[in-house]
Write a protein that holds these residues in place. Structure first.
Motif, PDB file in Angstrom:
ATOM      1  N   LEU A 181       6.312   4.173  -4.017  1.00  0.00           N
ATOM      2  CA  LEU A 181       5.670   3.261  -2.604  1.00  0.00           C
ATOM      3  C   LEU A 181       6.992   2.285  -2.367  1.00  0.00           C
ATOM      4  O   LEU A 181       7.345   1.798  -2.753  1.00  0.00           O
ATOM      5  CB  LEU A 181       5.029   3.113  -3.511  1.00  0.00           C
ATOM      6  N   LEU A 217       6.413  -1.057   0.114  1.00  0.00           N
ATOM      7  CA  LEU A 217       5.553  -2.329   0.888  1.00  0.00           C
ATOM      8  C   LEU A 217       6.866  -3.109   1.885  1.00  0.00           C
ATOM      9  O   LEU A 217       7.601  -3.739   0.927  1.00  0.00           O
ATOM     10  CB  LEU A 217       5.192  -3.622  -0.405  1.00  0.00           C
ATOM     11  N   LYS A 264       6.629  -5.816   3.132  1.00  0.00           N
ATOM     12  CA  LYS A 264       5.493  -7.932   3.353  1.00  0.00           C
ATOM     13  C   LYS A 264       5.993  -8.303   4.229  1.00  0.00           C
ATOM     14  O   LYS A 264       6.599  -8.172   5.308  1.00  0.00           O
ATOM     15  CB  LYS A 264       6.329  -8.429   1.294  1.00  0.00           C
ATOM     16  N   HIS A 284      -2.507  -4.202  -8.504  1.00  0.00           N
ATOM     17  CA  HIS A 284      -1.311  -3.637  -8.011  1.00  0.00           C
ATOM     18  C   HIS A 284      -0.443  -3.860  -8.882  1.00  0.00           C
ATOM     19  O   HIS A 284       0.436  -3.306 -10.060  1.00  0.00           O
ATOM     20  CB  HIS A 284      -1.123  -3.611  -6.588  1.00  0.00           C
ATOM     21  N   ALA A 303       2.422  -0.494   4.505  1.00  0.00           N
ATOM     22  CA  ALA A 303       2.668   0.552   3.163  1.00  0.00           C
ATOM     23  C   ALA A 303       3.301   1.588   3.258  1.00  0.00           C
ATOM     24  O   ALA A 303       2.775   2.017   4.247  1.00  0.00           O
ATOM     25  CB  ALA A 303       1.166   0.613   1.943  1.00  0.00           C
ATOM     26  N   GLU A 310       1.127   3.730  -8.729  1.00  0.00           N
ATOM     27  CA  GLU A 310       0.789   2.930  -7.157  1.00  0.00           C
ATOM     28  C   GLU A 310       0.311   3.505  -6.137  1.00  0.00           C
ATOM     29  O   GLU A 310      -0.320   2.898  -5.054  1.00  0.00           O
ATOM     30  CB  GLU A 310       2.353   1.838  -7.146  1.00  0.00           C
ATOM     31  N   TRP A 363      -2.688   2.228  -3.343  1.00  0.00           N
ATOM     32  CA  TRP A 363      -2.526   1.851  -1.245  1.00  0.00           C
ATOM     33  C   TRP A 363      -2.720   3.175  -0.605  1.00  0.00           C
ATOM     34  O   TRP A 363      -3.471   2.982   0.610  1.00  0.00           O
ATOM     35  CB  TRP A 363      -1.385   1.680  -1.187  1.00  0.00           C
TER      36      TRP A 363
END
Ligand code: ATP
Ligand code: MG
Length: 201
Positions: A10, A12, A14, A53, A106, A170, A174
Motif C-alpha cells: 500500500l 499513500l 499524503k 491505519h 491511495a 493495510e 483502504w
C-alpha cells in the motif's frame, strides 16, 4: 508459497504530495520500476481511518515514540515525555491532522518484492537524511527538528507499507475486495516469464 511477483504493497500520497503537484512524478517513479498499479483512489481520509491505519500494528505507537525520543536525545533536547507511548500518541495526533487536511491518493502496487522496492525508492522517513535519488530525498526538506519545533508530523509525501504483513493488513483498510484488480501487463513476459521468446521474427 505464492510467487514473489504477487506481492502487494500500500502506498499513500499524503496531502503535501498532492499540494506539491507530485502525483505524476511519484507514480512515474514506481511505474517505471516494473511494478504494476492494481488499485488507485483519491479520498479525504477520516480521522478514524488514520487512527485505525496506525493502530493495525499494536507496537507502532511505542516504537515511533522510542524513535522520537531518540531523535530528541541525539539533538541534546529533553523529550516532552520519557514515556514512548505518550510521545507516540503525540505523533499520532499530528498524523491525524496532517493526513485529514486534504485529499490523499491511495494505491496498491504489485510485483516482485513490491514492499522492499517501494520502500527503497521512497527513502527514509526523515527527508533531511533520506538518500538523494529517493522520492523523499529529492523532493522534500523536512526534518524531525522542524516537526518538533512546530509541533506537527514530519511531512514526507508518502506512506508505504513496511512489511508484507503490514501491507496485507493495510490494503483491506483502504480498498474494498473488488477495488484491487487482477490483470496482466504485457511487460510481465519480460519481467517474469521463464522463457523470453517470440521476440525475433
Ligand atoms: P510511513 O509509515 O508513513 O511510510 P515510516 O514507516 O517511514 O513512514 P513511521 O515511523 O511508521 O515512519 O512513522 C509514520 C509517519 O509518522 C512518518 O511517515 C511521519 O510522517 C510521522 N512521524 C514519524 N515520527 C515522527 C516524529 N518523531 N515527529 C513527527 N512526525 C513523525
Ligand atoms: Mg511506518
Amino acid at each position: 508459497m505464492s510467487h514473489p511477483k504477487h506481492e502487494k504493497t500500500l502506498v499513500l500520497i499524503k496531502p503535501d504530495g498532492i499540494q506539491r503537484s507530485l502525483i505524476g512524478e511519484i507514480v512515474q517513479r514506481y511505474e517505471r520500476s516494473g511494478l504494476k498499479l492494481v488499485g488507485l483512489k483519491m479520498l479525504v481520509p477520516s480521522s478514524d481511518l488514520v487512527e485505525q491505519h496506525y493502530s493495525l500494528d499494536p507496537s507502532w505507537k511505542k516504537s515511533v515514540g522510542e524513535k522520537a525520543i531518540g531523535s530528541y536525545e541525539k539533538r541534546g533536547i529533553e523529550p516532552p515525555s520519557r514515556d514512548p507511548i505518550e510521545v507516540g500518541d503525540r505523533v499520532l495526533q499530528g498524523l491525524k491532522k496532517y493526513l485529514t487536511c486534504g485529499p490523499v491518493i491511495a494505491m496498491v502496487w504489485q510485483g516482485a518484492h513490491a514492499v522492499e522496492v517501494i520502500r527503497k525508492m521512497t527513502g527514509g522517513t526523515e527527508p533531511r537524511s533520506s538518500d538523494v535519488g529517493t522520492i523523499r530525498g529529492d523532493f522534500v526538506i523536512d526534518s524531525y527538528q522542524m516537526a518538533d519545533t512546530d509541533g506537527r508530523a514530519v511531512r514526507n509525501l508518502i506512506h508505504a507499507s513496511g512489511s508484507t504483513d503490514e501491507a496485507n493488513q493495510e490494503i483491506p483498510l483502504w480498498f474494498g475486495a473488488g477495488d484491487v484488480l487482477s490483470y496482466r501487463l504485457v511487460q510481465e513476459q519480460i519481467l517474469y516469464d521463464v522463457n523470453i521468446d517470440g521476440i525475433l521474427e
